[in-house]
Design an enzyme around this catalytic site. Sequence first.
Site, PDB file in Angstrom:
ATOM      1  N   CYS A   1      -8.087 -84.393 -25.610  1.00 14.49           N
ATOM      2  CA  CYS A   1      -8.853 -83.326 -26.274  1.00 14.49           C
ATOM      3  C   CYS A   1     -10.103 -82.974 -25.458  1.00 14.49           C
ATOM      4  CB  CYS A   1      -9.287 -83.784 -27.655  1.00 14.49           C
ATOM      5  SG  CYS A   1      -7.922 -84.346 -28.665  1.00 14.49           S
TER       6      CYS A   1
ATOM      7  N   ARG B   1      -7.165 -79.613 -21.321  1.00 11.76           N
ATOM      8  CA  ARG B   1      -7.088 -80.963 -21.886  1.00 11.76           C
ATOM      9  C   ARG B   1      -6.251 -81.024 -23.158  1.00 11.76           C
ATOM     10  NH1 ARG B   1     -11.211 -84.237 -19.851  1.00 11.76           N
ATOM     11  NH2 ARG B   1     -11.066 -85.551 -21.692  1.00 11.76           N
TER      12      ARG B   1
ATOM     13  N   GLU C   1      10.313 -85.323  -8.507  1.00 15.60           N
ATOM     14  CA  GLU C   1       9.176 -84.428  -8.743  1.00 15.60           C
ATOM     15  C   GLU C   1       9.665 -82.991  -8.988  1.00 15.60           C
ATOM     16  OE1 GLU C   1       6.245 -84.794  -9.532  1.00 15.60           O
ATOM     17  OE2 GLU C   1       5.212 -82.938  -9.020  1.00 15.60           O
TER      18      GLU C   1
ATOM     19  N   HIS D   1      27.935 -93.075  -8.985  1.00 18.37           N
ATOM     20  CA  HIS D   1      27.975 -94.168  -9.966  1.00 18.37           C
ATOM     21  C   HIS D   1      27.769 -93.672 -11.398  1.00 18.37           C
ATOM     22  CE1 HIS D   1      28.129 -96.978  -6.665  1.00 18.37           C
ATOM     23  NE2 HIS D   1      27.060 -96.409  -6.134  1.00 18.37           N
TER      24      HIS D   1
ATOM     25  N   LYS E   1      -3.506 -81.912 -19.599  1.00 16.84           N
ATOM     26  CA  LYS E   1      -3.736 -82.206 -18.186  1.00 16.84           C
ATOM     27  C   LYS E   1      -3.978 -83.683 -17.945  1.00 16.84           C
ATOM     28  CE  LYS E   1      -4.329 -81.133 -13.887  1.00 16.84           C
ATOM     29  NZ  LYS E   1      -3.066 -80.972 -13.130  1.00 16.84           N
TER      30      LYS E   1
ATOM     31  N   LYS F   1       8.758 -80.938 -12.312  1.00 17.10           N
ATOM     32  CA  LYS F   1       8.090 -79.627 -12.309  1.00 17.10           C
ATOM     33  C   LYS F   1       8.898 -78.637 -13.121  1.00 17.10           C
ATOM     34  CE  LYS F   1       4.863 -80.239 -11.388  1.00 17.10           C
ATOM     35  NZ  LYS F   1       4.355 -81.496 -10.963  1.00 17.10           N
TER      36      LYS F   1
ATOM     37  N   TRP G   1      -5.434 -82.015 -28.448  1.00 19.73           N
ATOM     38  CA  TRP G   1      -4.067 -82.435 -28.108  1.00 19.73           C
ATOM     39  C   TRP G   1      -3.702 -83.439 -29.183  1.00 19.73           C
ATOM     40  CZ3 TRP G   1      -1.426 -86.937 -26.438  1.00 19.73           C
ATOM     41  CH2 TRP G   1      -0.157 -86.694 -25.912  1.00 19.73           C
TER      42      TRP G   1
ATOM     43  N   ASN H   1     -12.256 -87.419 -29.308  1.00 21.43           N
ATOM     44  CA  ASN H   1     -11.215 -87.505 -28.282  1.00 21.43           C
ATOM     45  C   ASN H   1     -10.831 -88.967 -28.146  1.00 21.43           C
ATOM     46  OD1 ASN H   1      -9.612 -87.355 -25.985  1.00 21.43           O
ATOM     47  ND2 ASN H   1     -11.367 -87.282 -24.597  1.00 21.43           N
ATOM     48  N   GLY H   2      -9.582 -89.318 -28.478  1.00 20.34           N
ATOM     49  CA  GLY H   2      -9.158 -90.714 -28.381  1.00 20.34           C
ATOM     50  C   GLY H   2      -8.471 -91.145 -29.656  1.00 20.34           C
TER      51      GLY H   2
ATOM     52  N   GLU I   1       8.917 -79.465 -17.035  1.00 18.63           N
ATOM     53  CA  GLU I   1       7.667 -79.343 -17.782  1.00 18.63           C
ATOM     54  C   GLU I   1       7.206 -77.898 -17.953  1.00 18.63           C
ATOM     55  OE1 GLU I   1       4.014 -81.000 -16.138  1.00 18.63           O
ATOM     56  OE2 GLU I   1       4.859 -80.828 -14.134  1.00 18.63           O
TER      57      GLU I   1
END
Length: 620
Positions: free
Chosen positions: A2, A27, A493, A516, A615, A497, A75, A101-102, A500
């Site tokens: 947040c 955030r 990666e 496999h 982020k 990308k 968030w 925040n937390g 997301e």
Amino acid sequence: MCGIVGYVGKQDAWPIIYEGLRRLEYRGYDSAGIAIVNGQGDLQVRKTVGKVHGLDETTIANQLQGSVGLGHTRWATHGRPSHENAHPHIDCQSRIAVVHNGIVENYLELKQQLIDAGHSFYSETDTEVLTHLVEEGMEQGLSFQDAFRRMGNLLKGSQAISAVLQGHDSEICALRLGHAGGIVVAHADGQAIIGSDLPALLPLLKAESNAGQVGFLETGEMVVLTTAGVQYQDLDGNPIEKEPRLVTQEEVLVDKAGYQHFMLKEIMEQPQAVASAMRERVNFETRQVVFPDFPLTSQEIADLERVVLIGCGTSLNAALVGRYLVERYGGLPAEAESASEYRYRDPFIGPNTLVVSIGQSGETADTVAAMQMVKDKGGRLITICNTEGSQASRIADGSLYMRSGIEVGVASTKTFVASLTILNLLAIFLGKSRGTLDISTTQELVDGLTKLPRLMGDLLADIAPYKQVAHEYAKFDKFLFLGRGIIAPIAYEGALKLKEISYIHAEGYPAGEMKHGPIALVDNAIAIVALAPKDSLYDKVANNVKEVKARDGCVLSVLTEGDTQLAVDVDHALYIPDAPEHVLPMLVTVPMQMVAYHIALLRDRDVDQPRNLAKSVTVE
Ligand code: M6R
């Protein structure tokens, strides 16, 4: 996670807090809210579900006048994104507003005690207990400051909290517990701002002709902001002297510079990010790596027995590339571990184990916790990080800063290639220092790196091929990214990308593992992205591509310019220039990012702020 903003001063607080929230929106953007103490001393709150601009939709009606207030962009952790769960949260009598925040780990226990004492709750959040705890303290006769401090002392968990009191039109309290979130503080000319991160402070830095003194709250510290100044104290109420740091506007400026999205701007900045990561760490005359900021002595480097690289998400993918580099050029056993798993293991870490944490933010809770565990076990610890003063940089014995500038797009791009550049330098430095790399090999490796900004610039000069490929592939709902050796983590990666920012299911896999299991997925409904630059495993990947084509799979490949062998087998190809193996990961990354970006655009996605993400993930 947040974002928190608070302002006290002589101007209207709303526009300053609103601007700060817009700058901290990376955030979290599940909901937003602002509380202002108006000129009559009344506390007024406005909230919106979704992004900060929702607060602005009916600006005239919504703007509140008053020169002290708090804001929050959320968030969601406890409770879905909703109006009730949006911060600021207020107490029973609507006198105290709190932003947070937390995570309050003992909130259920505290909530029950408060309910038993007659407090009633309206949200599903852990945050709401904080307002009631301050209220309870004040009911017991404590001052606002003392009640706020008492509340801090009752909490378990990691968090940053700020509160404002109705009628108290000139005071904001904030505190920090643990590592879940920072608080930065600036004061100038009878005004003070707090924020979760530096961009929130911009209005004061502007006023201070490009620069300002900034205080960073440590864990267990509290700050009281008034128009007269800023007072730091510990949670027993003892005053603390804090040395502020000079911060320039460049460090906090967030601007799209004409690009449609921050992500595209940040992709385009990659040649510069690579050059910045090398600055002062490469002697271009001797073509050697010099690490003036390296925290280990020559003897300590010689004594090293192994290297462990840790990170989360994109930073974990960088760590996986780092493992190859350290084994091959550093001459040391190397492992790469997800920090979120590593923190709960009981790994062997001796005094000759070097742990390298990688993280853009330096605030990722899992990475910070894993670092703390390493420190407690007596390992040597360095961090590759983009944020000066972050938790990671404070815990580590030394920091190798990326120097990429602020990365705003939630999808990491330029900081990924900066990490890979620094990991290359680190591996070369270790190999040279330990005598496993000779001077001429080191020079060749350095030469390869110094060409990288130009080669990346060339790759970014013409974006038409990426757009064209995106048009061909945007229709697929499933992607499998394949790569081998040092390129396998770039396949992971590439998949990260794409998923997301476009919400398309994408998986990254080592190409040799395909037979496999994943080969069962191959049909005409899945796109296979085969990363096959000319490297030591090229022939192996070429065979894997043929296995896919034999089953009618559709293959997009990244190939080295001039490749005529695979080009005829695959359906579409993107090209990178011929380059030595250690720089290929950075080059292959560029087409992955650009194709993901353009597919996301075609699917009309919120590229810079994809759903459900933030982020920096400062909670577990
Ligand atoms: O700040 P960090 O690098 O520690 O963040 C770790 C991950 O959350 C991050 O890399 C995430 O996976 C990326 N933003 C995805 O693009």
